[in-house]
Design a protein around this motif. Structure first.
Motif, PDB file in Angstrom:
ATOM      1  N   SER A  93       0.915  -1.088   0.161  1.00  8.18           N
ATOM      2  CA  SER A  93      -0.014  -0.155  -0.054  1.00  8.18           C
ATOM      3  C   SER A  93       0.836   1.176  -0.074  1.00  8.18           C
ATOM      4  O   SER A  93       2.131   1.396   0.468  1.00  8.18           O
ATOM      5  N   GLU A  94       0.546   2.180  -0.664  1.00  9.11           N
ATOM      6  CA  GLU A  94       1.317   3.391  -0.636  1.00  9.11           C
ATOM      7  C   GLU A  94       1.258   4.430   0.525  1.00  9.11           C
ATOM      8  O   GLU A  94       1.718   5.177   0.764  1.00  9.11           O
ATOM      9  N   ILE A  95       0.117   3.825   1.482  1.00 13.03           N
ATOM     10  CA  ILE A  95       0.149   4.701   2.744  1.00 13.03           C
ATOM     11  C   ILE A  95       0.924   3.805   3.995  1.00 13.03           C
ATOM     12  O   ILE A  95       0.335   2.439   4.242  1.00 13.03           O
ATOM     13  N   ILE A  96       2.124   4.384   4.397  1.00 13.22           N
ATOM     14  CA  ILE A  96       2.772   3.685   5.262  1.00 13.22           C
ATOM     15  C   ILE A  96       2.760   4.817   6.629  1.00 13.22           C
ATOM     16  O   ILE A  96       3.237   6.038   6.291  1.00 13.22           O
ATOM     17  N   LYS A  97       2.496   4.257   7.704  1.00 12.55           N
ATOM     18  CA  LYS A  97       2.449   5.101   8.896  1.00 12.55           C
ATOM     19  C   LYS A  97       3.202   4.647   9.910  1.00 12.55           C
ATOM     20  O   LYS A  97       3.613   3.462  10.126  1.00 12.55           O
ATOM     21  N   ASP A 117       4.054   3.103  13.424  1.00  4.56           N
ATOM     22  CA  ASP A 117       3.168   2.113  13.898  1.00  4.56           C
ATOM     23  C   ASP A 117       2.684   2.947  15.499  1.00  4.56           C
ATOM     24  O   ASP A 117       2.072   2.482  16.083  1.00  4.56           O
ATOM     25  N   LEU A 118       3.709   3.712  16.015  1.00  3.23           N
ATOM     26  CA  LEU A 118       3.340   4.289  17.386  1.00  3.23           C
ATOM     27  C   LEU A 118       2.826   5.691  17.259  1.00  3.23           C
ATOM     28  O   LEU A 118       1.923   5.879  18.229  1.00  3.23           O
ATOM     29  N   CYS A 119       2.864   6.619  16.389  1.00  2.00           N
ATOM     30  CA  CYS A 119       2.137   8.036  16.343  1.00  2.00           C
ATOM     31  C   CYS A 119       1.239   8.127  15.094  1.00  2.00           C
ATOM     32  O   CYS A 119       0.692   9.223  15.046  1.00  2.00           O
ATOM     33  N   ASP A 120       1.509   7.330  14.217  1.00  2.19           N
ATOM     34  CA  ASP A 120       0.300   7.426  13.033  1.00  2.19           C
ATOM     35  C   ASP A 120       0.853   8.509  11.995  1.00  2.19           C
ATOM     36  O   ASP A 120       0.385   8.842  11.116  1.00  2.19           O
ATOM     37  N   TYR A 121       2.284   8.891  12.139  1.00  5.45           N
ATOM     38  CA  TYR A 121       2.644  10.007  11.226  1.00  5.45           C
ATOM     39  C   TYR A 121       2.889   9.081   9.949  1.00  5.45           C
ATOM     40  O   TYR A 121       3.440   8.102   9.825  1.00  5.45           O
ATOM     41  N   GLN A 122       2.284   9.917   8.982  1.00  7.97           N
ATOM     42  CA  GLN A 122       2.446   9.082   7.559  1.00  7.97           C
ATOM     43  C   GLN A 122       3.704   9.560   6.735  1.00  7.97           C
ATOM     44  O   GLN A 122       3.749  10.937   6.568  1.00  7.97           O
ATOM     45  N   PHE A 123       4.311   8.563   6.566  1.00  5.29           N
ATOM     46  CA  PHE A 123       5.586   8.687   5.708  1.00  5.29           C
ATOM     47  C   PHE A 123       5.303   9.247   4.338  1.00  5.29           C
ATOM     48  O   PHE A 123       4.438   8.520   3.532  1.00  5.29           O
ATOM     49  N   LYS A 124       6.294   9.922   3.900  1.00  5.37           N
ATOM     50  CA  LYS A 124       6.367  10.103   2.252  1.00  5.37           C
ATOM     51  C   LYS A 124       7.035   8.964   1.456  1.00  5.37           C
ATOM     52  O   LYS A 124       7.982   8.388   2.258  1.00  5.37           O
ATOM     53  N   VAL A 125       6.414   8.170   0.545  1.00  3.27           N
ATOM     54  CA  VAL A 125       6.649   7.218  -0.124  1.00  3.27           C
ATOM     55  C   VAL A 125       7.488   7.248  -1.475  1.00  3.27           C
ATOM     56  O   VAL A 125       7.022   8.278  -2.258  1.00  3.27           O
ATOM     57  N   TYR A 145       6.151  -0.387  -1.940  1.00  5.53           N
ATOM     58  CA  TYR A 145       6.265   1.327  -1.510  1.00  5.53           C
ATOM     59  C   TYR A 145       7.263   1.142  -0.385  1.00  5.53           C
ATOM     60  O   TYR A 145       7.147   0.138   0.649  1.00  5.53           O
ATOM     61  N   TYR A 146       8.290   2.124  -0.157  1.00 10.13           N
ATOM     62  CA  TYR A 146       8.966   2.293   1.041  1.00 10.13           C
ATOM     63  C   TYR A 146       9.049   3.610   1.097  1.00 10.13           C
ATOM     64  O   TYR A 146       8.809   4.644   0.485  1.00 10.13           O
ATOM     65  N   PRO A 147       9.236   4.094   2.431  1.00 16.08           N
ATOM     66  CA  PRO A 147       9.475   5.185   2.915  1.00 16.08           C
ATOM     67  C   PRO A 147      10.633   5.970   2.295  1.00 16.08           C
ATOM     68  O   PRO A 147      11.775   5.235   2.002  1.00 16.08           O
ATOM     69  N   LEU A 148      10.480   7.255   2.210  1.00 15.98           N
ATOM     70  CA  LEU A 148      11.671   7.847   1.331  1.00 15.98           C
ATOM     71  C   LEU A 148      13.051   8.249   2.343  1.00 15.98           C
ATOM     72  O   LEU A 148      12.729   8.020   3.628  1.00 15.98           O
TER      73      LEU A 148
END
Ligand SMILES: [Zn+2]
Length: 215
Positions: free
Chosen positions: A4-8, A10-18, A37-40
């Motif tokens: 999925s292109e949404i990666i957050k 796991d602790l604070c739900d911050y959404q990474f740019k991917v 998908y991978y976090p930048l």
């Protein structure tokens, strides 16, 4: 990596740019193209169990402690509603016990008030004989009640199975009236009525009436 292109975090739900990457996946010994998908890299995400952000990573002891305390407090705050729920269930069980008590008492009082089981009505016999109705506690009485009714008619009331009456008068009913069978236990008078409504081997109506009058 993620499909999925949404990666957050796991602790604070911050959404990474991917960023996306075309890869291949082995399935049934064949390779299929798949987008992952991978976090930048500049997000500095850390793969621990799932991805966590750099901020959480650097303060992880504290973040985990807060998460545990929150879960504990949520549990503690729900104590009253948990008690209420259990109490409701408990009251429901008590009501069921009371209802069963009332039902069994009615049957038990009825049994104590009669002189013979032959006084019991059909529905009561059915309820008390059923091993599965749970309307009355099971005993050997449950198992034998229906038979006991028939046997008591034979041993105490000079009644017989229709087949035994047939033997006694040396006849063979070829068709019983509706609701009757050879195993039914009846009095002599009832047997006469059964005969009048039956078809009998080698007998016409006149002969049947003659027979009934001679019994
Ligand atoms: Zn985070």
């Amino acid at each position: 990596m993620s499909s999925s292109e949404i990666i957050k975090c796991d602790l604070c739900d911050y959404q990474f740019k991917v960023f996306a990457r075309q890869e291949e996946e082995l399935c049934d010994r064949e390779y299929y193209p798949i987008t992952r998908y991978y976090p930048l890299p500049e997000e500095n995400a850390h793969l621990v169990r799932n991805y966590i952000c750099d901020t959480c990573y650097n303060d992880i002891g504290n973040v985990v402690k807060i998460s545990l305390i929150e879960a504990g407090e949520k549990y503690l705050n729900e104590v009253e509603s948990r008690k209420t729920k259990k109490l409701t269930e408990y009251l429901k069980y008590l009501q069921e016990i009371d209802r069963d008590y009332q039902e069994v008492k009615i049957y038990c009082d009825k049994l104590k008030s009669i002189n013979s089981i032959l006084e019991l009505d059909k529905q009561t016999i059915k309820d008390l004989s059923s091993m599965y109705s749970n309307k009355y506690p099971y005993s050997t009485g449950t198992y034998y009640l229906e038979h006991a009714q028939d046997i008591e008619k034979i041993t105490k009331h000079n009644m017989k199975k229709i087949s035994d009456w047939e033997k006694e008068y040396d006849i063979e009913i070829s068709k019983y009236p509706k609701g009757y069978g050879s195993w039914d236990v009846v009095s002599k008078e009832e047997f006469k009525n059964v005969l009048l409504d039956s078809e009998i081997e080698n007998m016409n109506t006149r002969k049947i009436v003659q027979l009934v009058n001679s019994i």
